[in-house]
Design a protein around this motif. Structure first.
Motif, PDB file in Angstrom:
ATOM      1  N   GLU A 270     -26.508 -58.595  15.044  1.00 33.63           N
ATOM      2  CA  GLU A 270     -26.876 -57.219  15.342  1.00 33.63           C
ATOM      3  C   GLU A 270     -26.563 -57.018  16.814  1.00 33.63           C
ATOM      4  OE1 GLU A 270     -31.025 -56.744  14.422  1.00 33.63           O
ATOM      5  OE2 GLU A 270     -30.749 -57.647  12.462  1.00 33.63           O
ATOM      6  N   GLN A 271     -25.754 -56.022  17.120  1.00 37.28           N
ATOM      7  CA  GLN A 271     -25.363 -55.764  18.497  1.00 37.28           C
ATOM      8  C   GLN A 271     -25.674 -54.317  18.835  1.00 37.28           C
ATOM      9  OE1 GLN A 271     -24.001 -58.321  20.362  1.00 37.28           O
ATOM     10  NE2 GLN A 271     -24.297 -59.566  18.545  1.00 37.28           N
ATOM     11  N   VAL A 272     -26.089 -54.072  20.070  1.00 37.51           N
ATOM     12  CA  VAL A 272     -26.265 -52.711  20.562  1.00 37.51           C
ATOM     13  C   VAL A 272     -25.386 -52.578  21.787  1.00 37.51           C
ATOM     14  CG1 VAL A 272     -27.869 -50.993  21.463  1.00 37.51           C
ATOM     15  CG2 VAL A 272     -28.646 -52.622  19.727  1.00 37.51           C
ATOM     16  N   GLY A 273     -24.494 -51.596  21.754  1.00 35.07           N
ATOM     17  CA  GLY A 273     -23.585 -51.416  22.873  1.00 35.07           C
ATOM     18  C   GLY A 273     -22.776 -50.156  22.716  1.00 35.07           C
ATOM     19  N   ILE A 274     -21.591 -50.176  23.301  1.00 35.33           N
ATOM     20  CA  ILE A 274     -20.673 -49.043  23.248  1.00 35.33           C
ATOM     21  C   ILE A 274     -19.398 -49.506  22.554  1.00 35.33           C
ATOM     22  CG2 ILE A 274     -19.294 -47.419  24.610  1.00 35.33           C
ATOM     23  CD1 ILE A 274     -21.440 -47.677  26.819  1.00 35.33           C
ATOM     24  N   ILE A 275     -19.048 -48.837  21.476  1.00 33.68           N
ATOM     25  CA  ILE A 275     -17.778 -49.126  20.812  1.00 33.68           C
ATOM     26  C   ILE A 275     -16.675 -48.560  21.702  1.00 33.68           C
ATOM     27  CG2 ILE A 275     -16.353 -48.681  18.777  1.00 33.68           C
ATOM     28  CD1 ILE A 275     -18.984 -48.399  17.168  1.00 33.68           C
ATOM     29  N   THR A 276     -15.746 -49.422  22.106  1.00 32.38           N
ATOM     30  CA  THR A 276     -14.688 -48.972  23.013  1.00 32.38           C
ATOM     31  C   THR A 276     -13.364 -48.722  22.299  1.00 32.38           C
ATOM     32  OG1 THR A 276     -14.166 -51.265  23.588  1.00 32.38           O
ATOM     33  CG2 THR A 276     -15.735 -50.094  25.017  1.00 32.38           C
ATOM     34  N   SER A 277     -13.151 -49.378  21.167  1.00 31.82           N
ATOM     35  CA  SER A 277     -11.939 -49.093  20.391  1.00 31.82           C
ATOM     36  C   SER A 277     -12.152 -49.541  18.949  1.00 31.82           C
ATOM     37  CB  SER A 277     -10.702 -49.777  20.985  1.00 31.82           C
ATOM     38  OG  SER A 277     -10.772 -51.171  20.801  1.00 31.82           O
ATOM     39  N   VAL A 278     -11.439 -48.854  18.065  1.00 38.48           N
ATOM     40  CA  VAL A 278     -11.478 -49.171  16.639  1.00 38.48           C
ATOM     41  C   VAL A 278     -10.082 -48.903  16.094  1.00 38.48           C
ATOM     42  CG1 VAL A 278     -12.519 -48.669  14.400  1.00 38.48           C
ATOM     43  CG2 VAL A 278     -13.890 -48.422  16.474  1.00 38.48           C
ATOM     44  N   GLU A 279      -9.382 -49.967  15.764  1.00 39.53           N
ATOM     45  CA  GLU A 279      -8.052 -49.803  15.191  1.00 39.53           C
ATOM     46  C   GLU A 279      -7.623 -51.093  14.518  1.00 39.53           C
ATOM     47  OE1 GLU A 279      -4.828 -49.775  18.355  1.00 39.53           O
ATOM     48  OE2 GLU A 279      -6.581 -49.113  19.487  1.00 39.53           O
ATOM     49  N   ASN A 280      -6.730 -50.942  13.565  1.00 38.99           N
ATOM     50  CA  ASN A 280      -6.192 -52.090  12.831  1.00 38.99           C
ATOM     51  C   ASN A 280      -7.291 -52.994  12.289  1.00 38.99           C
ATOM     52  OD1 ASN A 280      -3.500 -51.275  13.347  1.00 38.99           O
ATOM     53  ND2 ASN A 280      -3.646 -52.170  15.394  1.00 38.99           N
ATOM     54  N   PHE A 281      -8.361 -52.369  11.790  1.00 35.15           N
ATOM     55  CA  PHE A 281      -9.476 -53.066  11.146  1.00 35.15           C
ATOM     56  C   PHE A 281     -10.241 -53.993  12.084  1.00 35.15           C
ATOM     57  CE2 PHE A 281      -6.206 -52.449   7.782  1.00 35.15           C
ATOM     58  CZ  PHE A 281      -6.802 -51.342   7.205  1.00 35.15           C
ATOM     59  N   LEU A 282     -10.236 -53.658  13.385  1.00 39.50           N
ATOM     60  CA  LEU A 282     -10.959 -54.429  14.391  1.00 39.50           C
ATOM     61  C   LEU A 282     -11.690 -53.455  15.316  1.00 39.50           C
ATOM     62  CD1 LEU A 282     -11.273 -57.424  15.379  1.00 39.50           C
ATOM     63  CD2 LEU A 282      -9.519 -56.877  17.062  1.00 39.50           C
ATOM     64  N   ALA A 283     -12.985 -53.719  15.549  1.00 35.50           N
ATOM     65  CA  ALA A 283     -13.784 -52.898  16.458  1.00 35.50           C
ATOM     66  C   ALA A 283     -14.098 -53.717  17.705  1.00 35.50           C
ATOM     67  CB  ALA A 283     -15.077 -52.463  15.784  1.00 35.50           C
ATOM     68  N   THR A 284     -13.941 -53.102  18.867  1.00 34.27           N
ATOM     69  CA  THR A 284     -14.272 -53.742  20.132  1.00 34.27           C
ATOM     70  C   THR A 284     -15.514 -53.051  20.674  1.00 34.27           C
ATOM     71  OG1 THR A 284     -11.937 -54.198  20.526  1.00 34.27           O
ATOM     72  CG2 THR A 284     -13.411 -54.333  22.425  1.00 34.27           C
ATOM     73  N   ILE A 285     -16.505 -53.878  21.051  1.00 33.95           N
ATOM     74  CA  ILE A 285     -17.800 -53.363  21.473  1.00 33.95           C
ATOM     75  C   ILE A 285     -18.172 -53.989  22.810  1.00 33.95           C
ATOM     76  CG2 ILE A 285     -20.247 -53.175  20.829  1.00 33.95           C
ATOM     77  CD1 ILE A 285     -19.066 -53.767  17.898  1.00 33.95           C
ATOM     78  N   ASN A 286     -18.617 -53.141  23.743  1.00 28.20           N
ATOM     79  CA  ASN A 286     -19.104 -53.605  25.027  1.00 28.20           C
ATOM     80  C   ASN A 286     -20.618 -53.736  24.915  1.00 28.20           C
ATOM     81  OD1 ASN A 286     -20.147 -53.749  27.665  1.00 28.20           O
ATOM     82  ND2 ASN A 286     -18.384 -52.638  28.498  1.00 28.20           N
ATOM     83  N   VAL A 287     -21.096 -54.965  24.973  1.00 28.39           N
ATOM     84  CA  VAL A 287     -22.529 -55.255  24.876  1.00 28.39           C
ATOM     85  C   VAL A 287     -22.975 -55.772  26.240  1.00 28.39           C
ATOM     86  CG1 VAL A 287     -24.312 -56.578  23.671  1.00 28.39           C
ATOM     87  CG2 VAL A 287     -22.268 -55.836  22.426  1.00 28.39           C
ATOM     88  N   GLY A 288     -23.501 -54.864  27.070  1.00 27.76           N
ATOM     89  CA  GLY A 288     -23.966 -55.261  28.403  1.00 27.76           C
ATOM     90  C   GLY A 288     -22.904 -55.915  29.253  1.00 27.76           C
ATOM     91  N   GLY A 289     -21.673 -55.429  29.185  1.00 27.13           N
ATOM     92  CA  GLY A 289     -20.579 -55.987  29.982  1.00 27.13           C
ATOM     93  C   GLY A 289     -19.816 -57.094  29.286  1.00 27.13           C
ATOM     94  N   ILE A 290     -20.314 -57.577  28.179  1.00 22.90           N
ATOM     95  CA  ILE A 290     -19.614 -58.595  27.392  1.00 22.90           C
ATOM     96  C   ILE A 290     -18.842 -57.876  26.293  1.00 22.90           C
ATOM     97  CG2 ILE A 290     -19.871 -60.594  25.869  1.00 22.90           C
ATOM     98  CD1 ILE A 290     -22.505 -61.166  27.431  1.00 22.90           C
ATOM     99  N   ILE A 291     -17.548 -58.158  26.195  1.00 21.89           N
ATOM    100  CA  ILE A 291     -16.696 -57.514  25.191  1.00 21.89           C
ATOM    101  C   ILE A 291     -16.654 -58.411  23.950  1.00 21.89           C
ATOM    102  CG2 ILE A 291     -14.400 -56.614  24.671  1.00 21.89           C
ATOM    103  CD1 ILE A 291     -15.966 -55.122  26.930  1.00 21.89           C
ATOM    104  N   ARG A 292     -16.994 -57.803  22.813  1.00 16.18           N
ATOM    105  CA  ARG A 292     -16.969 -58.529  21.537  1.00 16.18           C
ATOM    106  C   ARG A 292     -16.089 -57.764  20.564  1.00 16.18           C
ATOM    107  NH1 ARG A 292     -23.180 -60.016  21.828  1.00 16.18           N
ATOM    108  NH2 ARG A 292     -22.920 -61.826  23.152  1.00 16.18           N
TER     109      ARG A 292
END
Length: 168
Positions: free
Chosen positions: A37-59
């Motif tokens: 479970e992550q809480v953050g900001i989704i920064t991109s969603v493409e090609n079936f992959l979501a990138t999320i910034n969780v407190g400065g850590i990119i997942r």
């Protein structure tokens, strides 16, 4: 909303990608997978992959592992892929029946149990069915029987264990 050819991805992954694209750069977005479970900001969603910034850590998360997303901007104005009726394949035996049932429950209160991190109190949500589309249901006015903090939630109907209809 994107156009996807018929594939194993079309009943739940593509619809979740469409929902997540509408949450890009929205703060305090919750992303639920079977293991996290992550809480953050989704920064991109493409090609079936979501990138999320969780407190400065990119997942990065493969969208096929996302079972639900939560943010109070989700609701009746969220664009969903239209429900389609398959006659065969994985979608017709898992996603279609759940989505079709939820489409009949718009404006009704339900409890949905869905797949997420083992032991998570957020695997059970009670809310009003605001909208149902291909592979996705959106709950608003969400509560949790365990008192956990929740927000409006879009749940992949492929990941639902059960739907309980609450008395009105």
């Amino acid at each position: 909303m994107g156009v996807f050819d018929k594939s194993k991805c079309d009943c739940c992954v593509c619809p979740m990608q469409c929902v997540m694209q509408q949450l890009i750069n929205i703060p305090d977005t919750r992303v639920f997978t079977i293991s996290a479970e992550q809480v953050g900001i989704i920064t991109s969603v493409e090609n079936f992959l979501a990138t999320i910034n969780v407190g400065g850590i990119i997942r990065c998360f493969p969208i096929c592992n996302v079972t639900a997303v939560g943010n109070n901007v989700l609701g009746t104005k969220t664009q969903l892929k239209p429900v389609r009726k398959d006659m065969k394949g994985e979608c017709s035996c898992c996603e279609d029946p759940a989505t079709n049932e939820l489409a009949t429950l718009v404006n009704k209160t339900v409890e949905i149990n869905y797949l997420t991190r083992p032991g998570s109190p957020l695997s059970r949500l009670i809310g009003t069915v605001a909208k149902a589309g291909e592979g996705i249901v959106i709950l608003t006015d969400v509560t949790n029987p365990f008192g956990a903090e929740v927000s409006n939630t879009a749940i992949s109907t492929c990941q639902i264990n059960f739907i309980e209809i609450k008395p009105q």
